[in-house]
Design an enzyme around this catalytic site. Structure first.
Site, PDB file in Angstrom:
ATOM      1  N   ARG A  83      57.865  28.856  75.310  1.00 22.26           N
ATOM      2  CA  ARG A  83      57.989  30.260  74.889  1.00 22.26           C
ATOM      3  C   ARG A  83      58.904  30.980  75.873  1.00 22.26           C
ATOM      4  O   ARG A  83      58.597  31.056  77.069  1.00 22.26           O
ATOM      5  CB  ARG A  83      56.613  30.940  74.858  1.00 22.26           C
ATOM      6  CG  ARG A  83      56.703  32.424  74.556  1.00 22.26           C
ATOM      7  CD  ARG A  83      55.344  33.109  74.444  1.00 22.26           C
ATOM      8  NE  ARG A  83      55.535  34.519  74.194  1.00 22.26           N
ATOM      9  CZ  ARG A  83      55.090  35.503  74.975  1.00 22.26           C
ATOM     10  NH1 ARG A  83      54.358  35.242  76.032  1.00 22.26           N
ATOM     11  NH2 ARG A  83      55.349  36.758  74.663  1.00 22.26           N
ATOM     12  N   HIS A 127      60.593  41.272  75.030  1.00 23.11           N
ATOM     13  CA  HIS A 127      59.690  41.210  76.188  1.00 23.11           C
ATOM     14  C   HIS A 127      60.174  42.261  77.183  1.00 23.11           C
ATOM     15  O   HIS A 127      60.553  41.964  78.308  1.00 23.11           O
ATOM     16  CB  HIS A 127      59.671  39.801  76.784  1.00 23.11           C
ATOM     17  CG  HIS A 127      58.466  39.486  77.622  1.00 23.11           C
ATOM     18  ND1 HIS A 127      57.662  38.379  77.404  1.00 23.11           N
ATOM     19  CD2 HIS A 127      57.913  40.124  78.679  1.00 23.11           C
ATOM     20  CE1 HIS A 127      56.672  38.351  78.305  1.00 23.11           C
ATOM     21  NE2 HIS A 127      56.819  39.406  79.094  1.00 23.11           N
ATOM     22  N   GLU A 172      53.148  42.198  74.114  1.00 18.52           N
ATOM     23  CA  GLU A 172      52.272  43.201  74.716  1.00 18.52           C
ATOM     24  C   GLU A 172      52.753  44.648  74.508  1.00 18.52           C
ATOM     25  O   GLU A 172      53.146  45.323  75.467  1.00 18.52           O
ATOM     26  CB  GLU A 172      52.093  42.936  76.221  1.00 18.52           C
ATOM     27  CG  GLU A 172      51.470  41.587  76.521  1.00 18.52           C
ATOM     28  CD  GLU A 172      51.058  41.426  77.986  1.00 18.52           C
ATOM     29  OE1 GLU A 172      51.312  42.345  78.796  1.00 18.52           O
ATOM     30  OE2 GLU A 172      50.468  40.390  78.316  1.00 18.52           O
ATOM     31  N   ASN A 300      47.596  37.154  74.961  1.00 18.46           N
ATOM     32  CA  ASN A 300      47.752  36.938  76.393  1.00 18.46           C
ATOM     33  C   ASN A 300      46.462  37.367  77.063  1.00 18.46           C
ATOM     34  O   ASN A 300      45.977  38.488  76.820  1.00 18.46           O
ATOM     35  CB  ASN A 300      48.897  37.786  76.958  1.00 18.46           C
ATOM     36  CG  ASN A 300      50.262  37.371  76.425  1.00 18.46           C
ATOM     37  OD1 ASN A 300      50.391  36.344  75.746  1.00 18.46           O
ATOM     38  ND2 ASN A 300      51.278  38.156  76.744  1.00 18.46           N
ATOM     39  N   TYR A 302      44.233  37.360  80.876  1.00 16.15           N
ATOM     40  CA  TYR A 302      44.189  37.083  82.306  1.00 16.15           C
ATOM     41  C   TYR A 302      42.838  37.362  82.944  1.00 16.15           C
ATOM     42  O   TYR A 302      42.338  36.587  83.722  1.00 16.15           O
ATOM     43  CB  TYR A 302      45.272  37.899  83.043  1.00 16.15           C
ATOM     44  CG  TYR A 302      46.661  37.412  82.726  1.00 16.15           C
ATOM     45  CD1 TYR A 302      47.225  36.363  83.425  1.00 16.15           C
ATOM     46  CD2 TYR A 302      47.392  37.981  81.676  1.00 16.15           C
ATOM     47  CE1 TYR A 302      48.493  35.888  83.126  1.00 16.15           C
ATOM     48  CE2 TYR A 302      48.666  37.513  81.370  1.00 16.15           C
ATOM     49  CZ  TYR A 302      49.206  36.463  82.096  1.00 16.15           C
ATOM     50  OH  TYR A 302      50.462  35.990  81.793  1.00 16.15           O
ATOM     51  N   GLU A 370      49.997  33.483  76.712  1.00 15.68           N
ATOM     52  CA  GLU A 370      50.057  33.537  78.181  1.00 15.68           C
ATOM     53  C   GLU A 370      48.651  33.425  78.737  1.00 15.68           C
ATOM     54  O   GLU A 370      47.712  34.034  78.195  1.00 15.68           O
ATOM     55  CB  GLU A 370      50.630  34.874  78.692  1.00 15.68           C
ATOM     56  CG  GLU A 370      52.097  35.081  78.424  1.00 15.68           C
ATOM     57  CD  GLU A 370      52.588  36.429  78.967  1.00 15.68           C
ATOM     58  OE1 GLU A 370      51.967  36.984  79.910  1.00 15.68           O
ATOM     59  OE2 GLU A 370      53.590  36.922  78.423  1.00 15.68           O
TER      60      GLU A 370
HETATM   61  C1  FCB Z   1      51.916  39.849  81.271  1.00 10.23           C
HETATM   62  C2  FCB Z   1      53.379  39.827  80.944  1.00 10.23           C
HETATM   63  C3  FCB Z   1      54.146  38.727  81.642  1.00 10.23           C
HETATM   64  C4  FCB Z   1      53.676  38.525  83.066  1.00 10.23           C
HETATM   65  C5  FCB Z   1      52.169  38.391  83.119  1.00 10.23           C
HETATM   66  C6  FCB Z   1      51.619  38.140  84.509  1.00 10.23           C
HETATM   67  O1  FCB Z   1      51.424  41.131  81.062  1.00 10.23           O
HETATM   68  O2  FCB Z   1      53.566  39.663  79.558  1.00 10.23           O
HETATM   69  O3  FCB Z   1      55.513  39.038  81.561  1.00 10.23           O
HETATM   70  O4  FCB Z   1      54.158  39.519  83.874  1.00 10.23           O
HETATM   71  O5  FCB Z   1      51.584  39.543  82.592  1.00 10.23           O
END
Ligand code: FCB
Length: 481
Positions: A83, A127, A172, A300, A302, A370
């Site tokens: 990607r 992006h 995002e 995405n 985290y 992500e």
């Molecule tokens: C996300 C973004 C990516 C990167 C990660 C850590 O929000 O899409 O570009 O910065 O965080």
């Protein structure tokens, strides 16, 4: 690694896509080459105090020139898909008018090199690097930018649509709309209150228009990447629970409801107050465009975010977007935090996915576009990067993903963020998310332990499922190659 019950790796079904992800401004460099125009990130990076280490994406990982080396790393890793994102200002330096051939040529070379390596390109069209010339005439605040985005998409699709099997329109939109225009910590770096809602709407509209262009002109799968947050109240008090409901609308429902439920959030007045009272930028028919059917949704993920009620501290309605919500990024329990200060709580990933599947039955199949962690990596005396914390993070989240799938969530793919250490937006080069280390003095690439671990996981998956190794090749749409 041999397949068997003793394998430490989580199990995924045959045909599941494994990949790695990057984004144009974070890795390409070559900011002034081959006719690329300036983007809002070029401008933002030059404003004093915006980027923690005072850097920019001018050189970044120099991927623009070193992409063959990076594709060799992907091939050796054994991923099915890569990607990447396309920089709008390379394709249209001012965001309008005829395409810049040299810019499209770069992505043409990249796509062909990926296909030659047996790796399926997954192209993100936006992006975050909006052409500065469009920002100068209103940026995403104005409807015309959504139409420009569709025109840019048509140029890209005309050139690459025969060979790219997976398209992501936006990355995002929450970050563009609210981090960019309300919190002011991403380009363009403003705090505009209600204008951020118009930005969110125009992004969604641009997504819908671009989806229709792609549907008419390519045979690939089409989706949008969101970063829905797992939001949990800090305490069980009514105030914190109400703040979490408002945050749920602000972060998640503002995008998910129009995309997958055909409506604007019914509680948006609670979140936005008078800011949402007069949305003249919403036109009849927009919801139909926004809700154009998709093949996938990119997610995405985290870390979870804890939400507490906070008093309004800003009396000015023009700038006071959501300041009665306080997002807390530390976790109350005893968990590790990454170099970003983000808590590592993989079970929240399972909960997010099962919750979304329950709330949005019309949501298309999910690709995790992500997931990864920034760690304070160092090169050890043996010349290697022993990033055990990143391995533990990825292992925990892949197990959590398998758990969500076991509970019935339709997930088709997973992309680790990121292939390379890169320009981490407002943090500059200080935060390293790569499974490959980049030495920013020499631009040398050094695979970390996490790269070798992910490679072993992919080999284990192939051995279990009888899948093809990279090089054996995905079949692009309309493949005559
Ligand atoms: C996300 C973004 C990516 C990167 C990660 C850590 O929000 O899409 O570009 O910065 O965080």
């Amino acid at each position: 690694m041999t397949a068997g019950d003793s394998s430490p790796f989580p199990r995924f079904p045959a045909g599941f896509t494994f990949g790695a992800a990057t984004a144009s401004y974070q890795i390409e460099g070559a900011a002034h080459e081959d006719g690329r125009g300036p983007s809002i990130w070029d401008t933002y990076c030059r404003e004093p105090g915006r980027i923690a280490d005072g850097t920019s994406g001018d050189v970044a990982c120099d991927h623009y020139h070193r992409y063959p080396e990076d594709i060799a790393l992907l091939r050796d890793l054994g991923v099915d898909s890569y990607r990447f994102s396309i920089a709008w200002p390379r394709v249209q330096p001012t965001g309008d008018g005829p395409p810049n051939a040299a810019g499209l040529d770069f992505y043409d070379r990249l796509v062909d090199a990926l296909l030659d390596a047996g790796i399926a390109p997954a192209a993100t069209l936006y992006h975050w690097d909006l052409p500065q010339a469009l920002e100068d005439v209103g940026g995403w605040r104005v409807r015309a930018t959504a139409e420009r985005f569709a025109a840019y998409t048509a140029h890209v699709a005309a050139r690459l649509g025969d060979r790219v099997p997976r398209w992501i329109t936006l990355n995002e939109p929450f970050c563009t709309a609210f981090v960019g225009h309300a919190i002011g910590r991403h380009a363009p770096g403003t705090r505009e209150g209600s204008a951020a809602l118009a930005v969110a709407h125009h992004l969604l509209l641009g997504h819908g228009l671009a989806t229709r262009v792609l549907r008419e002109t390519t045979g690939g799968e089409i989706g949008v990447t969101l970063n829905p947050d797992r939001l949990l109240p800090a305490t069980d008090t009514p105030a914190d629970r109400a703040a979490t409901d408002r945050a749920e609308t602000l972060h998640n429902r503002v995008f998910l409801d129009p995309l997958f439920a055909g409506r604007y959030p019914d509680n948006e007045a609670d979140t936005w107050g008078e800011l949402a009272a007069d949305p003249t930028w919403r036109h009849d028919g927009d919801l139909d465009v926004i809700g154009t059917p998709l093949d996938l949704v990119g997610i995405n993920y985290y870390r979870p975010i804890t939400i507490a009620a906070a008093p309004h501290t800003d009396p000015d309605p023009a700038t006071r977007t959501a300041v009665d919500i306080r997002a807390i990024e530390t976790w109350q329990g005893d968990v590790r935090h990454t170099a970003m200060g983000w808590p590592v709580v993989p079970a929240t990933f399972t909960d997010l996915l099962t919750d979304l599947a329950r709330r949005y039955p019309a949501m298309p199949p999910v690709h995790i576009t992500e997931n990864g962690s920034a760690e304070d990596d160092t090169v050890a005396p043996d010349g290697q990067v022993h990033d055990a914390d990143r391995v533990a993070y990825l292992d925990g989240h892949l197990h959590a993903l398998a758990d969500a799938m076991a509970q019935g969530v339709d997930v088709r793919g997973y992309y680790v963020w990121s292939l390379l250490d890169n320009f981490e937006w407002g943090f500059g080069y200080a935060k390293r998310f790569g499974i490959v280390r980049v030495d920013y003095d020499t631009l040398e690439r050094l695979p970390k332990d996490s790269y070798h671990w992910y490679r072993a996981l992919l080999a284990d998956h192939r051995a279990r499922t009888g899948g093809a190794a990279a090089g054996d090749g995905p079949t692009p749409p309309g493949a005559g190659r």
